[in-house]
Write a protein that holds these residues in place. Structure first.
Motif, PDB file in Angstrom:
ATOM      1  N   ALA A 196       0.840  -1.213   0.000  1.00 17.89           N
ATOM      2  CA  ALA A 196       0.000   0.000   0.000  1.00 17.89           C
ATOM      3  C   ALA A 196       0.868   1.254   0.000  1.00 17.89           C
ATOM      4  N   ILE A 197       2.058   1.131   0.531  1.00 19.47           N
ATOM      5  CA  ILE A 197       2.932   2.310   0.634  1.00 19.47           C
ATOM      6  C   ILE A 197       3.752   2.516  -0.628  1.00 19.47           C
ATOM      7  N   MET A 233     -13.903  -1.460   8.314  1.00 20.05           N
ATOM      8  CA  MET A 233     -12.543  -1.650   7.800  1.00 20.05           C
ATOM      9  C   MET A 233     -11.487  -1.296   8.844  1.00 20.05           C
ATOM     10  N   GLU A 234     -11.717  -0.171   9.532  1.00 25.02           N
ATOM     11  CA  GLU A 234     -10.758   0.232  10.565  1.00 25.02           C
ATOM     12  C   GLU A 234     -10.656  -0.837  11.645  1.00 25.02           C
ATOM     13  N   ALA A 235     -11.813  -1.385  12.014  1.00 25.62           N
ATOM     14  CA  ALA A 235     -11.824  -2.435  13.034  1.00 25.62           C
ATOM     15  C   ALA A 235     -11.072  -3.674  12.539  1.00 25.62           C
ATOM     16  N   LEU A 248      -7.962   6.179   1.475  1.00 23.00           N
ATOM     17  CA  LEU A 248      -8.502   5.699   2.755  1.00 23.00           C
ATOM     18  C   LEU A 248      -7.704   4.518   3.283  1.00 23.00           C
ATOM     19  N   ILE A 249      -7.390   3.617   2.371  1.00 23.18           N
ATOM     20  CA  ILE A 249      -6.681   2.407   2.754  1.00 23.18           C
ATOM     21  C   ILE A 249      -5.298   2.725   3.302  1.00 23.18           C
ATOM     22  N   LYS A 274      -3.730   2.286   7.171  1.00 26.83           N
ATOM     23  CA  LYS A 274      -2.504   1.499   7.339  1.00 26.83           C
ATOM     24  C   LYS A 274      -2.676   0.034   6.975  1.00 26.83           C
ATOM     25  N   CYS A 275      -3.519  -0.224   5.968  1.00 26.67           N
ATOM     26  CA  CYS A 275      -3.538  -1.565   5.378  1.00 26.67           C
ATOM     27  C   CYS A 275      -2.158  -1.838   4.799  1.00 26.67           C
ATOM     28  N   ASP A 276      -1.743  -3.097   4.831  1.00 31.80           N
ATOM     29  CA  ASP A 276      -0.403  -3.412   4.352  1.00 31.80           C
ATOM     30  C   ASP A 276      -0.348  -3.576   2.842  1.00 31.80           C
TER      31      ASP A 276
END
Ligand code: C2E
Ligand code: MG
Ligand code: MG
Ligand code: MG
Length: 299
Positions: A57-58, A227-229, A254-255, A259-261
Motif C-alpha cells: 500500500a505504501i 474496515m478500521e476495526a 482511505l486504505i 494502514k492496510c499493508d
C-alpha cells in the motif's frame, strides 16, 4: 362466482407449481451440462490461471500474486469462476479442478523462480470441499516437493465459513502447514458468519478485507468503521491486512490512512494471463494501470 374464482385460483396455483418444477428442471439440466462441459474443458486443458498482483500500500511494489481460475468457452465467452466453481463443488469435480490449480500454480512458481522473475509467492484459493479431503494437505506438500518449492512460495486463501465449518483434522492439518511456513489468508473477511473466535484457533497469517467494504468506504462511514476495526484486529493479532477490490484513488487514500499493508484491485492491476504477468514482474511493461502504479510507487 365464488366457485369460479376458487377454481381459477386452484388452476393458477397448479400452474405456478408446474412452472417452478419446470424452472428447477431447467436449472438442473443447465448445471449438469455445465459440469460436463467443465470436465471436458479440464481434460482438454482449456482452463488457465490468471494472476492478480498484491502490492504494498505504501510503495506500490508487487509482493504476491493471487491465482484465479479462468474458463473461456469457444468463441471467447468467459464463464464466471463463482458460477463454475459452485457447479464443480456440487458435482465433486472440484477435487480434480483444485489439483490442477495447485499443480499449475506450483509449476508456474517454479518456472518463474528458475527464470529469475522476482516474486515472493503465489496464493491459491481453496474451497471447503477441497479442504475436507483427507489427503489434501499431503497433496499440497507433495506438489511443492515435486517442483522443488519451499513452503513460503505458495500460500492458500480460505473463507471464514470454511474455517468455521472445519473439523479437528483440518485444524491440525492447517497448523502443520503453518509450522512449515505456509501463509494462510482469510478471504472475503467480514462477510462470513464472522464468529471471530476462529481467529484464535486457526493459524491465520493475513486478513483480506472483502471488496464490498472497500467499494463503499468512501461514501459510507459504517464501511469505514468496519474496515478500521478489521485493520486493528488484524494488526493486533500480528497479521498482514490486505484490501481487496481497490478501484480508485479515493479508496486507495482511505486504505493508506488506515494502514492496510497490501492492496489488490483493478486500480493497480487486473488479473492477467501468465505471459503478461511475467512481463509486469520483470518490469518490462507497466501494467494496464501502470501510470497509477508508478504514482503509487512515488508516494
Ligand atoms: P476471490 O478469491 O475473492 O478473488 C477475488 C475476485 O475479485 C476475483 O474475481 C477478482 O477478479 C476480483 N477483483 C479483484 N480486484 C477487483 C476490483 O478492483 N474490482 C472488482 N470488481 N473485482 C475485483 P474472480 O476471478 O471472478 O473470482 C471470483 C471468485 O471465484 C474468487 O473470489 C474465488 O472465490 C473463486 N475462485 C477463483 N479461482 C479459484 C480457484 O482456483 N479455486 C477456488 N476454489 N476458487 C476460485
Ligand atoms: Mg481469493
Ligand atoms: Mg476475496
Ligand atoms: Mg470472493
Amino acid at each position: 362466482n365464488a366457485d369460479v374464482a376458487k377454481n381459477r385460483a386452484k388452476l393458477e396455483g397448479r400452474g405456478s407449481i408446474r412452472f417452478f418444477h419446470q424452472q428447477l428442471h431447467d436449472e438442473l439440466v443447465r448445471e449438469h451440462r455445465l459440469a460436463e462441459n467443465l470436465e471436458r474443458a479440464l481434460n482438454a486443458q482449456e482452463l488457465t490461471l490468471h494472476y492478480q498482483p498484491q502490492v504494498s500500500a505504501i510503495s506500490g511494489r508487487i509482493e504476491n500474486l493471487e491465482a484465479l481460475l479462468r474458463w473461456e468457452l469457444p468463441g471467447g465467452i468467459a464463464v464466471p469462476p463463482h458460477e463454475f466453481i459452485r457447479v464443480a463443488e456440487r458435482s465433486g469435480l472440484i477435487h480434480r479442478l483444485g489439483d490442477w490449480v495447485i499443480e499449475e500454480a506450483c509449476r508456474q512458481r517454479a518456472q518463474w523462480r528458475a527464470a529469475g522473475v522476482p516474486l515472493e509467492r503465489i496464493d491459491i484459493n481453496v474451497s471447503g470441499r477441497q479442504l475436507s479431503r483427507p489427503d489434501m494437505f499431503e497433496r499440497l506438500r507433495q506438489c511443492l516437493a515435486r517442483h522443488g518449492l519451499g513452503p513460503r512460495e505458495i500460500g492458500i486463501e480460505l473463507t471464514e465459513n470454511v474455517l468455521i465449518e472445519a473439523d479437528e483434522r483440518i485444524l491440525k492439518g492447517l497448523w502443520e502447514l503453518y509450522h512449515l511456513g505456509f501463509r494462510i489468508s482469510i478471504d472475503d473477511f467480514g462477510t462470513g458468519y464472522s464468529s471471530l473466535s476462529y481467529l484464535k484457533r486457526f493459524p491465520v497469517t493475513a486478513l483480506k478485507i472483502d471488496r464490498t467494504f472497500v467499494r463503499d468506504a468512501p461514501g459510507e462511514p459504517k464501511d469505514r468503521a468496519i474496515m478500521e476495526a478489521a485493520v486493528f484486529i488484524g494488526h493486533r493479532l500480528g497479521l498482514e491486512v490486505v484490501a481487496e477490490g481497490v478501484e480508485d484513488e479515493r479508496q486507495l487514500e482511505l486504505i493508506r490512512e488506515m494502514k492496510c499493508d497490501l492492496v489488490q484491485g483493478f486500480y493497480f492491476y487486473r488479473p492477467m494471463p501468465a505471459a503478461m504477468t511475467e512481463r509486469v514482474l520483470l518490469g518490462l511493461v507497466s501494467a494496464p494501470n501502470g501510470l497509477r502504479a508508478e504514482r503509487g510507487r512515488a508516494l
